[in-house]
Write a protein that holds these residues in place. Structure first.
Motif, PDB file in Angstrom:
ATOM      1  N   THR A   7     -55.882  45.332  54.753  1.00  0.00           N
ATOM      2  CA  THR A   7     -55.828  46.362  53.710  1.00  0.00           C
ATOM      3  C   THR A   7     -57.234  46.785  53.286  1.00  0.00           C
ATOM      4  O   THR A   7     -57.418  47.838  52.688  1.00  0.00           O
ATOM      5  CB  THR A   7     -55.064  45.843  52.472  1.00  0.00           C
ATOM      6  N   GLY A   8     -58.241  45.945  53.585  1.00  0.00           N
ATOM      7  CA  GLY A   8     -59.620  46.263  53.221  1.00  0.00           C
ATOM      8  C   GLY A   8     -60.397  46.971  54.320  1.00  0.00           C
ATOM      9  O   GLY A   8     -61.613  47.150  54.193  1.00  0.00           O
ATOM     10  N   GLU A  53     -56.985  48.315  48.646  1.00  0.00           N
ATOM     11  CA  GLU A  53     -57.476  46.994  49.056  1.00  0.00           C
ATOM     12  C   GLU A  53     -56.831  45.874  48.268  1.00  0.00           C
ATOM     13  O   GLU A  53     -56.571  44.801  48.810  1.00  0.00           O
ATOM     14  CB  GLU A  53     -58.996  46.944  48.903  1.00  0.00           C
ATOM     15  N   ASP A  54     -56.528  46.102  46.976  1.00  0.00           N
ATOM     16  CA  ASP A  54     -56.020  45.017  46.137  1.00  0.00           C
ATOM     17  C   ASP A  54     -54.773  45.387  45.340  1.00  0.00           C
ATOM     18  O   ASP A  54     -54.332  44.626  44.492  1.00  0.00           O
ATOM     19  CB  ASP A  54     -57.109  44.551  45.171  1.00  0.00           C
ATOM     20  N   HIS A  55     -54.202  46.564  45.614  1.00  0.00           N
ATOM     21  CA  HIS A  55     -52.984  46.950  44.904  1.00  0.00           C
ATOM     22  C   HIS A  55     -52.279  48.056  45.682  1.00  0.00           C
ATOM     23  O   HIS A  55     -52.852  48.647  46.610  1.00  0.00           O
ATOM     24  CB  HIS A  55     -53.305  47.437  43.484  1.00  0.00           C
ATOM     25  N   PRO A  75     -49.754  44.871  41.844  1.00  0.00           N
ATOM     26  CA  PRO A  75     -50.671  44.095  42.700  1.00  0.00           C
ATOM     27  C   PRO A  75     -50.032  43.875  44.074  1.00  0.00           C
ATOM     28  O   PRO A  75     -48.812  44.001  44.237  1.00  0.00           O
ATOM     29  CB  PRO A  75     -50.837  42.775  41.946  1.00  0.00           C
ATOM     30  N   SER A  77     -49.484  41.203  45.436  1.00  0.00           N
ATOM     31  CA  SER A  77     -48.572  40.051  45.361  1.00  0.00           C
ATOM     32  C   SER A  77     -47.122  40.487  45.198  1.00  0.00           C
ATOM     33  O   SER A  77     -46.208  39.713  45.476  1.00  0.00           O
ATOM     34  CB  SER A  77     -48.974  39.146  44.193  1.00  0.00           C
ATOM     35  N   LYS A  82     -47.340  46.266  51.988  1.00  0.00           N
ATOM     36  CA  LYS A  82     -48.566  45.789  52.646  1.00  0.00           C
ATOM     37  C   LYS A  82     -48.270  45.323  54.069  1.00  0.00           C
ATOM     38  O   LYS A  82     -49.120  45.404  54.958  1.00  0.00           O
ATOM     39  CB  LYS A  82     -49.199  44.667  51.831  1.00  0.00           C
TER      40      LYS A  82
END
Length: 405
Positions: A7-8, A53-55, A75, A77, A82
């Motif tokens: 994702t990054g 990247e993080d959400h 998020p 999580s 993802k």
């Protein structure tokens, strides 16, 4: 073995950012795609999800709890989408609690997700930006036809996203071109305005020659032709400037230490010619002048020339113009003064004369409002300030200072 996409991933994130959609929520078009999916598949939730990247960010949604919809995302999580990004292929989950890929995902308990069907949303360069997905709160077996239908809708959503990215890119390019064009036009404007000063000097020099008694008829005829050409050029410059007004904004400034003599010698020589042609006295008081200035020599030259040109323009024959240069505040600043015994400036105009395109008029002279606006901008670039003190029928004194560091 399938290679997962992070994702990054920098290129993927750049494509995602270029869409401009990470700052967009509750978009009407993407909300419609979500509603269509919810109705076609008979699910309680449908999303257009962009995975950062993080959400994950919801560009469009249907059926989300109001609190989650208000947040605009979750998020990673709490993200099934993802996996679509990681694997770059559809994710089909019939029963989330029994599927090892997502059974530990926090969204299973938090949102009651039981069944999930998500397909990739791809950029033109092939990067997976997120997922178009439909979600059910009860387990279900997704059919091949449903997966194909979801992929067809996902393709349409991808094309809409690409249109947004293209529009965003075109808008940025358009703004850059507009700024470049504006800057180029401003440069031309200021150059044309500054051409009026040497042209005026040529005109005055011709007047001095015309007053000579030793001219032959053919010589006088040539002088008259030159004078006529100067008048025509001045009229053309004036017309062009007035009809193509633009802002005086960014100036290219390159300050350096430069000998004061190098700056002032040419200015004083030209001012002396102008004064003689106008029948005006001119003095330069330089006894306390610093040996050097910390300035952009071209801009400083133009500031002083503009102020002197105005002084000569508004001072009647027999008047006086004076240029003074001296250090102030223990040498931290250099002060420049141009004083004239001209017509003066009406009180109501003294604040506005530095505004661009201020249309003031003193005596028989009309201002088009570029010279003093340029002076103000150029002085500001030297961390200084310009002011005027004036009285009608008495004259004006323009003062400006520049810093020496």
């Amino acid at each position: 073995m399938l290679q997962r996409q992070s994702t990054g991933n920098k290129d993927r994130l750049n494509d995602l950012i270029d869409t401009g959609l990470l700052d967009v929520s509750e978009d009407e078009i993407f909300d419609r795609f979500s509603r269509i999916g919810s109705e076609l598949f008979g699910t309680s939730i449908a999303l257009v999800s962009l995975v950062a990247e993080d959400h994950q960010h919801f560009a469009g949604s249907c059926g989300l709890p109001s609190a989650i919809r208000k947040q605009g995302g979750t998020p990673l999580s709490h993200s099934f989408c993802k996996h679509v990004v990681w694997d770059a292929k559809p994710l089909v989950v019939n029963n989330a609690r029994d599927d090892y890929r997502v059974s530990m995902n926090l969204a299973v308990e938090a949102f009651g997700i039981a069944a999930y069907l998500g397909v990739p949303l791809k950029s033109q360069r092939g990067h997976v930006l997120g997922a178009y997905c439909v979600i059910d709160t009860e387990p279900r077996n997704w059919t091949d036809q449903e997966v194909q239908l979801a992929e067809d809708i996902g393709l349409l959503v991808s094309r809409e996203i690409e249109l947004r990215r293209t529009a965003e890119t075109l808008m940025d390019t358009s703004m850059q071109l507009e700024m470049a064009e504006e800057k180029n036009v401003e440069l031309v404007q200021m150059m044309l305005h500054d051409l009026k000063n040497p042209l005026h000097t040529i005109r005055l020099a011709l007047q001095i020659l015309e007053e000579a008694d030793s001219l032959e008829d053919d010589q006088r005829e040539v002088l008259e032709m030159c004078t006529h050409s100067c008048v025509e050029m001045n009229n053309m410059l004036h017309s062009f400037i007035v009809s193509n007004k633009t802002k005086v904004t960014e100036l290219s400034v390159r300050r350096k230490y430069i000998a004061s003599e190098e700056v002032l010698t040419g200015i004083i020589e030209q001012a002396t010619i102008q004064a003689k042609g106008c029948g005006i006295g001119f003095q330069a008081q330089l006894e306390r002048c610093p040996e050097a200035f910390y300035a952009d020599p071209d801009l400083l030259n133009r500031i002083i020339e503009n102020l002197l040109a105005n002084a000569f323009k508004y001072t009647p024959k027999g008047g006086q113009v004076e240029l003074r240069v001296r250090p102030i505040e223990n040498g931290r600043l250099t002060l420049f003064e141009v004083e004239d015994s001209g017509t003066g400036i009406p009180a109501e105009e003294r604040e506005a004369i530095f505004d661009q395109y201020f249309s003031g008029k003193s005596g028989n002279h009309e201002s088009i409002g570029l010279g003093l606006a340029f002076c103000k901008a150029a002085v500001a670039e030297h961390r200084g300030e310009i002011t005027v003190q004036s009285a009608e029928g008495v004259g004006s004194t323009f003062r400006f200072y520049i810093t020496n560091d």
